[in-house]
Design a protein around this motif. Structure first.
Motif, PDB file in Angstrom:
ATOM      1  N   GLU A   1     -22.219 -67.019 -64.461  1.00  0.00           N
ATOM      2  CA  GLU A   1     -21.451 -65.615 -64.166  1.00  0.00           C
ATOM      3  C   GLU A   1     -21.611 -64.715 -65.558  1.00  0.00           C
ATOM      4  O   GLU A   1     -21.595 -63.598 -65.404  1.00  0.00           O
ATOM      5  CB  GLU A   1     -20.277 -65.953 -63.666  1.00  0.00           C
ATOM      6  N   CYS A   2     -21.231 -65.548 -66.676  1.00  0.00           N
ATOM      7  CA  CYS A   2     -21.308 -64.713 -67.842  1.00  0.00           C
ATOM      8  C   CYS A   2     -22.763 -63.936 -67.993  1.00  0.00           C
ATOM      9  O   CYS A   2     -22.620 -62.706 -68.368  1.00  0.00           O
ATOM     10  CB  CYS A   2     -20.879 -65.721 -68.937  1.00  0.00           C
ATOM     11  N   ILE A   3     -23.796 -64.656 -67.859  1.00  0.00           N
ATOM     12  CA  ILE A   3     -24.976 -64.245 -68.152  1.00  0.00           C
ATOM     13  C   ILE A   3     -25.462 -63.134 -66.975  1.00  0.00           C
ATOM     14  O   ILE A   3     -26.069 -61.993 -67.270  1.00  0.00           O
ATOM     15  CB  ILE A   3     -26.121 -65.382 -68.241  1.00  0.00           C
ATOM     16  N   ILE A   4     -25.491 -63.295 -65.966  1.00  0.00           N
ATOM     17  CA  ILE A   4     -26.054 -62.364 -64.725  1.00  0.00           C
ATOM     18  C   ILE A   4     -24.815 -61.455 -64.317  1.00  0.00           C
ATOM     19  O   ILE A   4     -25.344 -60.196 -64.063  1.00  0.00           O
ATOM     20  CB  ILE A   4     -26.341 -63.368 -63.661  1.00  0.00           C
ATOM     21  N   ASN A   5     -23.709 -61.913 -64.045  1.00  0.00           N
ATOM     22  CA  ASN A   5     -22.519 -60.961 -63.669  1.00  0.00           C
ATOM     23  C   ASN A   5     -21.723 -60.060 -64.929  1.00  0.00           C
ATOM     24  O   ASN A   5     -20.809 -59.231 -64.476  1.00  0.00           O
ATOM     25  CB  ASN A   5     -21.699 -61.552 -62.684  1.00  0.00           C
ATOM     26  N   ASN A   6     -22.050 -60.512 -66.024  1.00  0.00           N
ATOM     27  CA  ASN A   6     -21.180 -59.893 -67.438  1.00  0.00           C
ATOM     28  C   ASN A   6     -19.875 -60.307 -67.194  1.00  0.00           C
ATOM     29  O   ASN A   6     -18.928 -59.513 -67.613  1.00  0.00           O
ATOM     30  CB  ASN A   6     -21.413 -58.364 -67.423  1.00  0.00           C
ATOM     31  N   GLU A  32     -33.628 -64.384 -61.409  1.00  0.00           N
ATOM     32  CA  GLU A  32     -32.673 -63.249 -61.538  1.00  0.00           C
ATOM     33  C   GLU A  32     -33.009 -62.624 -62.969  1.00  0.00           C
ATOM     34  O   GLU A  32     -32.474 -61.149 -63.097  1.00  0.00           O
ATOM     35  CB  GLU A  32     -31.417 -63.588 -61.275  1.00  0.00           C
ATOM     36  N   MET A  33     -33.184 -63.179 -63.881  1.00  0.00           N
ATOM     37  CA  MET A  33     -33.179 -62.676 -65.378  1.00  0.00           C
ATOM     38  C   MET A  33     -34.619 -61.842 -65.785  1.00  0.00           C
ATOM     39  O   MET A  33     -34.738 -61.083 -66.685  1.00  0.00           O
ATOM     40  CB  MET A  33     -32.869 -63.608 -66.144  1.00  0.00           C
ATOM     41  N   ILE A  34     -35.529 -62.349 -65.028  1.00  0.00           N
ATOM     42  CA  ILE A  34     -36.924 -61.777 -65.079  1.00  0.00           C
ATOM     43  C   ILE A  34     -37.057 -60.350 -65.395  1.00  0.00           C
ATOM     44  O   ILE A  34     -37.568 -59.838 -66.250  1.00  0.00           O
ATOM     45  CB  ILE A  34     -37.772 -62.233 -64.028  1.00  0.00           C
ATOM     46  N   GLU A  37     -34.019 -62.367 -73.049  1.00  0.00           N
ATOM     47  CA  GLU A  37     -33.899 -63.685 -73.988  1.00  0.00           C
ATOM     48  C   GLU A  37     -32.637 -63.571 -74.814  1.00  0.00           C
ATOM     49  O   GLU A  37     -32.483 -64.654 -75.426  1.00  0.00           O
ATOM     50  CB  GLU A  37     -35.048 -63.570 -74.759  1.00  0.00           C
ATOM     51  N   TYR A  38     -31.949 -62.555 -74.772  1.00  0.00           N
ATOM     52  CA  TYR A  38     -30.668 -62.430 -75.607  1.00  0.00           C
ATOM     53  C   TYR A  38     -29.578 -62.711 -74.915  1.00  0.00           C
ATOM     54  O   TYR A  38     -28.301 -62.138 -75.485  1.00  0.00           O
ATOM     55  CB  TYR A  38     -30.805 -61.112 -76.430  1.00  0.00           C
ATOM     56  N   LYS A  39     -29.303 -62.886 -73.582  1.00  0.00           N
ATOM     57  CA  LYS A  39     -28.193 -62.823 -72.666  1.00  0.00           C
ATOM     58  C   LYS A  39     -27.355 -63.935 -73.208  1.00  0.00           C
ATOM     59  O   LYS A  39     -26.060 -63.451 -73.272  1.00  0.00           O
ATOM     60  CB  LYS A  39     -28.596 -62.918 -71.166  1.00  0.00           C
ATOM     61  N   MET A  40     -27.780 -65.017 -73.401  1.00  0.00           N
ATOM     62  CA  MET A  40     -26.713 -65.991 -73.783  1.00  0.00           C
ATOM     63  C   MET A  40     -26.133 -65.854 -75.308  1.00  0.00           C
ATOM     64  O   MET A  40     -25.146 -66.039 -75.575  1.00  0.00           O
ATOM     65  CB  MET A  40     -27.287 -67.342 -73.830  1.00  0.00           C
ATOM     66  N   LYS A  41     -27.011 -65.190 -75.939  1.00  0.00           N
ATOM     67  CA  LYS A  41     -26.596 -64.815 -77.574  1.00  0.00           C
ATOM     68  C   LYS A  41     -25.515 -63.866 -77.339  1.00  0.00           C
ATOM     69  O   LYS A  41     -24.502 -64.102 -78.117  1.00  0.00           O
ATOM     70  CB  LYS A  41     -27.689 -64.183 -78.269  1.00  0.00           C
ATOM     71  N   ALA A  42     -25.610 -62.864 -76.097  1.00  0.00           N
ATOM     72  CA  ALA A  42     -24.562 -61.814 -76.379  1.00  0.00           C
ATOM     73  C   ALA A  42     -23.370 -62.370 -75.916  1.00  0.00           C
ATOM     74  O   ALA A  42     -22.264 -62.024 -76.297  1.00  0.00           O
ATOM     75  CB  ALA A  42     -24.989 -60.661 -75.420  1.00  0.00           C
ATOM     76  N   VAL A  43     -23.377 -63.366 -74.804  1.00  0.00           N
ATOM     77  CA  VAL A  43     -22.139 -63.968 -74.239  1.00  0.00           C
ATOM     78  C   VAL A  43     -21.501 -64.880 -75.277  1.00  0.00           C
ATOM     79  O   VAL A  43     -20.267 -64.801 -75.471  1.00  0.00           O
ATOM     80  CB  VAL A  43     -22.565 -65.032 -73.116  1.00  0.00           C
ATOM     81  N   LEU A  44     -22.264 -65.647 -76.156  1.00  0.00           N
ATOM     82  CA  LEU A  44     -21.680 -66.520 -77.017  1.00  0.00           C
ATOM     83  C   LEU A  44     -21.165 -65.714 -78.486  1.00  0.00           C
ATOM     84  O   LEU A  44     -20.055 -66.192 -78.987  1.00  0.00           O
ATOM     85  CB  LEU A  44     -22.650 -67.569 -77.536  1.00  0.00           C
ATOM     86  N   ASN A  45     -21.718 -64.654 -78.575  1.00  0.00           N
ATOM     87  CA  ASN A  45     -21.402 -63.700 -79.620  1.00  0.00           C
ATOM     88  C   ASN A  45     -19.767 -63.328 -79.522  1.00  0.00           C
ATOM     89  O   ASN A  45     -19.251 -63.012 -80.375  1.00  0.00           O
ATOM     90  CB  ASN A  45     -22.354 -62.836 -80.043  1.00  0.00           C
ATOM     91  N   SER A  46     -19.463 -62.982 -78.349  1.00  0.00           N
ATOM     92  CA  SER A  46     -18.128 -62.588 -77.968  1.00  0.00           C
ATOM     93  C   SER A  46     -17.045 -63.770 -78.051  1.00  0.00           C
ATOM     94  O   SER A  46     -16.078 -63.316 -78.298  1.00  0.00           O
ATOM     95  CB  SER A  46     -18.125 -61.917 -76.385  1.00  0.00           C
ATOM     96  N   VAL A  47     -17.537 -64.917 -78.333  1.00  0.00           N
ATOM     97  CA  VAL A  47     -16.514 -65.910 -78.589  1.00  0.00           C
ATOM     98  C   VAL A  47     -16.567 -66.411 -79.792  1.00  0.00           C
ATOM     99  O   VAL A  47     -15.786 -67.548 -80.049  1.00  0.00           O
ATOM    100  CB  VAL A  47     -16.248 -66.891 -77.470  1.00  0.00           C
ATOM    101  N   ARG A  48     -17.646 -66.361 -80.511  1.00  0.00           N
ATOM    102  CA  ARG A  48     -18.121 -67.128 -81.678  1.00  0.00           C
ATOM    103  C   ARG A  48     -17.022 -67.243 -82.682  1.00  0.00           C
ATOM    104  O   ARG A  48     -16.998 -68.370 -83.166  1.00  0.00           O
ATOM    105  CB  ARG A  48     -19.383 -66.362 -82.285  1.00  0.00           C
TER     106      ARG A  48
END
Length: 267
Positions: free
Chosen positions: A62-67, A97-99, A105-116
């Motif tokens: 949900e974090c990657i696909i639905n923000n 869904e990510m294609i 390629e940076y979706k997970m990076k954005a998610v983790l950077n917000s809590v890093r």
């Protein structure tokens, strides 16, 4: 300082999930605030740390696909200092869904950077494949640990993984480092285990962790109770191995002195 470490190997059954759970728990026990990220659609890390994936409403998917804000997905575990960003079966469809997404390629990076900045360590358990989710994990990570089992064909596929890491380094994440190669499922009684240790060490030398993870009954039992081996039996060989691995990583990253690490050896 905050560090993101992915555990990756496209071979299944090499101890990725076991190592992810128990390394994260060891760092937490050593009083480093740690987030464990389940990036495998099988969701074994999620169930292995005590959560039923079927009851998870918000996950890494949900974090990657639905923000979805990762704060709405992160779960507190029974281990002090250890949180979980869980997975469920929907993650299977995420790659398709990510294609068509921009910067896929940076979706997970954005998610983790917000809590890093809320954690000292983020440990990512990758799926046994070199698909888009694993590429996302390697793009988000500062370094990668490669678990290799002390069994026949141990080095099979390792070249392909190292090549994938080089591609990620050249195109997506130039600062990605190899934290180390971790030898797992070591059986002191087997000549083959010793041969594999020698072979891997002669091939990769300094890249191989000094700590070796031994086969251990308590280590195998712990996931069925939904806890790490440290919570299951802190005196077991498996718990001691992973605490030693955590200390080795802390020393490599200059976060603890050798003397301080030795002083925690009784934990």
């Amino acid at each position: 300082m905050s560090k993101i470490i992915a555990l990756a190997n496209q071979k299944g059954g090499v101890g990725k999930t076991t190592s992810s759970i128990n390394l994260a728990a060891s760092l937490a026990v050593l009083e480093f605030k740690t987030l464990l990220v389940d990036a495998d659609p099988q969701a074994n890390t999620t169930s292995g740390i005590g959560f039923d994936p079927r009851n998870i409403k918000n996950s890494i998917y949900e974090c990657i696909i639905n923000n979805v804000d990762p704060h709405d997905a992160i779960q507190k575990t029974d281990t002090p200092n250890l949180d979980l960003l869980p997975a469920h079966i929907d993650l299977v469809g995420a790659e398709i869904e990510m294609i068509n997404l921009n910067d896929r390629e940076y979706k997970m990076k954005a998610v983790l950077n917000s809590v890093r900045e809320e954690y000292d360590f983020i440990i990512i358990d990758c799926s046994p494949s070199l698909g888009l989710i694993t590429i996302n994990a390697l793009t988000a990570a500062d370094s990668v640990i490669i678990p290799v089992q002390c069994e026949y064909f141990a080095l099979e596929g390792l070249g392909k993984l190292l090549n994938t890491i080089k591609i990620v380094q050249s195109r997506l994440n130039p600062t990605l480092a190899i934290e180390g190669i971790l030898l797992t499922m070591y059986d002191v009684r087997l000549r083959l285990s010793n041969q594999v240790v020698e072979e891997v060490r002669s091939h990769f030398e300094e890249m191989v962790f000094d700590t070796i993870i031994q086969r251990n009954t308590r280590l195998s039992e712990a996931p069925s109770f939904g806890i790490s081996v440290i919570m299951h039996d802190a005196t077991s060989k498996g718990a001691i191995n992973y605490l030693n691995l955590a200390r080795e990583i802390l020393r490599k990253n200059g976060l603890v002195t050798t003397e301080a690490a030795e002083n925690t050896a009784t934990l």
